[in-house]
Each structure stands twice: as structure tokens, then as C-alpha cells.
Design a protein around this motif. Structure first.
Motif, mmCIF file in Angstrom:
data_model
loop_
_atom_site.group_PDB
_atom_site.id
_atom_site.type_symbol
_atom_site.label_atom_id
_atom_site.label_comp_id
_atom_site.label_asym_id
_atom_site.label_seq_id
_atom_site.Cartn_x
_atom_site.Cartn_y
_atom_site.Cartn_z
ATOM 1 N N GLU A 1 21.766 21.269 41.178
ATOM 2 C CA GLU A 1 22.336 21.130 39.967
ATOM 3 C C GLU A 1 23.740 21.550 39.573
ATOM 4 O OE1 GLU A 1 20.633 20.161 37.264
ATOM 5 O OE2 GLU A 1 18.739 19.601 38.340
ATOM 6 N N ARG B 1 25.268 16.539 42.017
ATOM 7 C CA ARG B 1 24.856 16.610 40.748
ATOM 8 C C ARG B 1 24.951 15.433 39.833
ATOM 9 N NH1 ARG B 1 28.675 21.296 38.090
ATOM 10 N NH2 ARG B 1 30.552 19.744 37.551
ATOM 11 N N LYS C 1 18.363 17.377 40.248
ATOM 12 C CA LYS C 1 19.385 17.000 41.100
ATOM 13 C C LYS C 1 19.270 17.747 42.459
ATOM 14 C CE LYS C 1 21.201 14.828 37.585
ATOM 15 N NZ LYS C 1 20.690 13.540 37.492
#
Length: 174
Positions: free
Chosen positions: A60, A66, A75
């Protein structure tokens, strides 16, 4: 018996949705080395099958990773090992030491570019080939008992060599 395994690669491919609702395949590679390895594990099962997995961690907050996968989806990134870590990963037998490898590769040492697949025209299957046809899609399979709590299950390639079970399992701790 199970062991750590560095899976050599020169690039990996992920879907990117930045240009709209349809994904574009992106090629991702390490700028600082021609080849790298993905942290993997393998295990022989009592039924004679061997399974492999590539470890993933949450991405993330990773500037490059991401950007991959569908909006609103988690992610994740495979764990990329630098060349000087391959032997250490291969010889690692302590789970706590193995966890120290579960890091994201530095974004400033990675690069990416669109790498769309060339369009493929499917050719009709000959009647004589139908009995020997083997689909090339991934099938969802029940995970072995030890992995049954993995909400992602396991993906099995439908045409692996005999006696081989290929599994992709995400580590949910990262």
C-alpha cells in the motif's frame, strides 16, 4: 519436507489501471541488477506432489507497487531478493530469520513500463485434438489442509508436469 527457494527472474508483470477501467500489463524490473529472485518456498506432500509458493507482502505504501492491481483492491508485491541474498535465503531454516527477508524492494531501484500482450487470435480446435487439449488457464483448487485457512485458496496451473502442484499463496501477515 519444505525449503526456501529463490525463484530467478529478470522481470515481473502486473496489471495497472491508471489509464482507465481496463488494465494494462506492466513490466517491472530491478534497475540495479540484470536478474533478481523472488522469495519462494517449496514442499513435498505425502501424496507425491510438490508445491511452490511466492511470498508477498503488503505494498500500500510502496511508490511503484501501489500503482498495480485494481483500484480498491489490496496492493501486494512479491518479495524480491537482491542477488547477494540468494544464498542466505536458500540456506535459511529458521522461520524468524526468514521473516527478516519479507520486505519490499526499494522503489528507487525498480523501473516499470507498459508491456501489453500482442493480440492473439485463437485458432479453432481440431476435432482430432480435442481429446489431447489441455487448457492453459488457472483453476481454483482446494488448498491442502495446512493451507485451508488461506482466504485466497490456491491456484493450480492446469497443465503442469505430472506430479507437480503449482500454488500461489499470499502471506497475509505483511
Amino acid at each position: 519436507m519444505g525449503c526456501t527457494l529463490p525463484l530467478p527472474a529478470s522481470a515481473l508483470f502486473e496489471p495497472n489501471y491508471e489509464s482507465g477501467p481496463k488494465s494494462v500489463r506492466y513490466r517491472i524490473w530491478a534497475r540495479d541488477q540484470e536478474n533478481f529472485a523472488i522469495a519462494g518456498l517449496w514442499r513435498d506432500w505425502p501424496d507425491g506432489f510438490t508445491s511452490w509458493t511466492m511470498l508477498t507482502v503488503n505494498a500500500e505504501n510502496h511508490p511503484l507497487m501501489r500503482r498495480m492491481h485494481a483500484p480498491g483492491k489490496e496492493k501486494r508485491s512479491v518479495v524480491i531478493l537482491h542477488r547477494d541474498q540468494w544464498d542466505d535465503w536458500l540456506n535459511c531454516s529458521d522461520p524468524e530469520v526468514a521473516r527478516t527477508f519479507l520486505n519490499l524492494y526499494p522503489a528507487d531501484l525498480m523501473d516499470t513500463e507498459p508491456a501489453p500482450r500482442a493480440s492473439r487470435k485463437s485458432k479453432p480446435q481440431q476435432a482430432s485434438d480435442q481429446g489431447n487439449a489441455r487448457p492453459s488457464v488457472l483453476k481454483r483448487e482446494a488448498a491442502p489442509e495446512r493451507l485451508a485457512n488461506n482466504r485466497h485458496g490456491a491456484a493450480q496451473v492446469s497443465s503442469p508436469p505430472r506430479g507437480t502442484r503449482v500454488m500461489m499463496i499470499a502471506d497475509r501477515r505483511g
